[in-house]
Design a protein around this motif. Sequence first.
Motif, short mmCIF file in Angstrom:
data_model
loop_
_atom_site.label_atom_id
_atom_site.label_comp_id
_atom_site.label_asym_id
_atom_site.label_seq_id
_atom_site.Cartn_x
_atom_site.Cartn_y
_atom_site.Cartn_z
N TYR A 44 0.56 -1.25 -0.26
CA TYR A 44 0.09 0.15 0.03
C TYR A 44 0.91 1.21 -0.21
CZ TYR A 44 -4.28 -2.46 0.51
OH TYR A 44 -5.56 -3.26 -0.01
N ARG A 47 1.59 1.71 -3.48
CA ARG A 47 0.19 2.14 -4.31
C ARG A 47 0.00 3.53 -4.10
NH1 ARG A 47 -5.10 -1.57 -3.49
NH2 ARG A 47 -3.63 -2.85 -3.89
N GLN A 48 -0.04 4.11 -2.74
CA GLN A 48 -0.54 5.28 -2.38
C GLN A 48 0.37 6.51 -2.35
OE1 GLN A 48 -3.79 5.59 -2.33
NE2 GLN A 48 -4.30 3.84 -2.33
N SER A 165 -4.52 0.34 5.48
CA SER A 165 -4.91 1.66 6.09
C SER A 165 -3.73 2.41 6.44
CB SER A 165 -5.93 1.70 7.10
OG SER A 165 -7.13 1.12 6.65
N SER A 168 -1.34 2.90 3.60
CA SER A 168 -1.61 4.01 2.82
C SER A 168 -1.10 5.43 3.47
CB SER A 168 -3.25 4.08 2.84
OG SER A 168 -3.64 2.90 1.98
#
Length: 451
Positions: A44, A47-48, A165, A168
Motif C-alpha cells: 500500500y 500504491r498510495q 490503512s 496508505s
Amino acid sequence: MSSLTPTAPERTATVSAPSRRSGRSRFYPWLVFALTFGLLLSDYMSRQVLSAVFPFLKAEWSLSDSHLASLNSVVALMVGLLTLPLSMLADRWGRVRSLVVMAALWSVATLLCAVAGSYEQMLGARFLVGVGEAAYGSVGIAVVLSVFAPRLRASLSGAFMAGGSFGSVIGVAFGGVIAVQLSWRWSFASMAIFGLILVALFWALVSERKLARHAIDDDTNTTHTEAPGPVARAPISSLFTNPAVLCAYIGGGLQMFTAAALMAWLPSFFGRSYGLAADKAAAMAAVFVLLIGAGMIVCGIVADRAARIDPARKWTVAIAISLAAGVLLIVGFRLPVGTAQLVLLGLGAFFSAGSTGAVTAMVANLTHPTVRASAFGTTTLANSLLGLAAGPFVVGVLADRISLANALQLAPLVYLGAVAVLLAGKRVYPAGVRKLATLSATPAQQTGADK
C-alpha cells in the motif's frame, strides 16, 4: 473438518505432543506474520505514494487531473481483474513462491516509476504495480492463517487487513516529506527499496517446507508433518456452491462500501464543510483512516473472544459492528459541523470496516485449506466490486447532484444491506459447515472440476 480423503500415502500424519514441542517454534508463526504484514505495508505504500506526488507530476509533465486519476485507477483495475485468477494460480504453484514474485514485481515496478521520463512510461510502470499487487492480500492472509490456530482467525485477519490503512497513511506521509526534501523520484525509489529488502528477508526466512512443518489443522489445532505425496485438492466450484460463504463474500463487500467512501472523500469533506486548507484536511482525514485500521484490529480481537465457544458468534459480532457503524455515521453526517459531529464520525470510522476480520474468518471456516487463497481472492474481488470501487464512485456521482455532504449522509445506508446478508449467512452457517464437512472428491474428480 473436511472429509476429503487422499489415498494412503497422501494422508497427513498428526504430530505427537513431544514432536510438536521439539519441531515447531512458537516464534516462527509470528515471524511469518511480521514479514507478510510488512510486505502488505510495502504494497500500500507503493500504491498510495502516488497521491503525495500528484502536484509535482502535474507541474513537471503538464498533466490533467484525468491523467493523474488514470495513474491511480490502473492499479485498482489490475487488482480487480487479476485477484481471483492469480490467487487460484498461487494455490497450485506455491504460495511462498507466488508472494515473492508478486512483491518483487511491484517493488521493481515502483523503481521504474522513479525513473519514468513521461506520462506513458509512468502509466506502464503503474500497470505493473497493479499486476504485482493484485493477489497479494488474498495469498498473504492464506499463508498467515495456515500457521495459526482457527481461534485467532478474526484477530489476525483484522490486523492483516488493517495494514492497508496503515500502509496508505505511511506512503502518503513519507512520500510527501521525501518529495519536498529530495524529489518525487526519491519518493518512489524509497518505497521500492523498502519493498526489495523485505522480499529478500521473506525469501530467506519463509519456505513451503517450514510452513508445512508449522501448519495447524482446522479441527484439532495440531501441527502436521509434511505429506509424502500430493494432498487431495478441493474443487474450485466449492468456493461458490456454499450459500453461507456466498453471504460472507457479499456481506463483507457491502460493509466495505462506506469505509472506502470515507477514505476517498473525507479530505474533500473536511475541506468543503470545515473550510480547511488541503494539507490540514488531508492530515485530519489521515487520523480517520488510522481509526478505520485500528477498528479492524480491535473488532477482530473482540470477534475471536466472543466466538471462543461458538464460532457462529462471529456472524453476530459482524452484524453488531455493521449496525453500530451505520447508526453512528448516519447520525454524524446529519449533525452540524463541530466537535459533536467529529466525535460521532470518528466512532463511526472506527467501526466502519470492523467486521472485516470476522467475515474473513468465516470465509476461512467455510472453505477447504487447499483452495483458501482462491477463497480470499474471491473475498477481495467482492470487496473491490461492492466496496472499494463502488463506494467512492457512487458517492462521487451523488455528490455532483446533491452535494458531497448529502451524498455522505446516504452512504451508510448500505450497511442495512450488509446486515441483511450477514443475518442470512448466520442462519445458513450450520448447513454450510455440514456441507464442507461432507465435501468429498477423488483426485481424478478434482482434476476434472478444476479444469
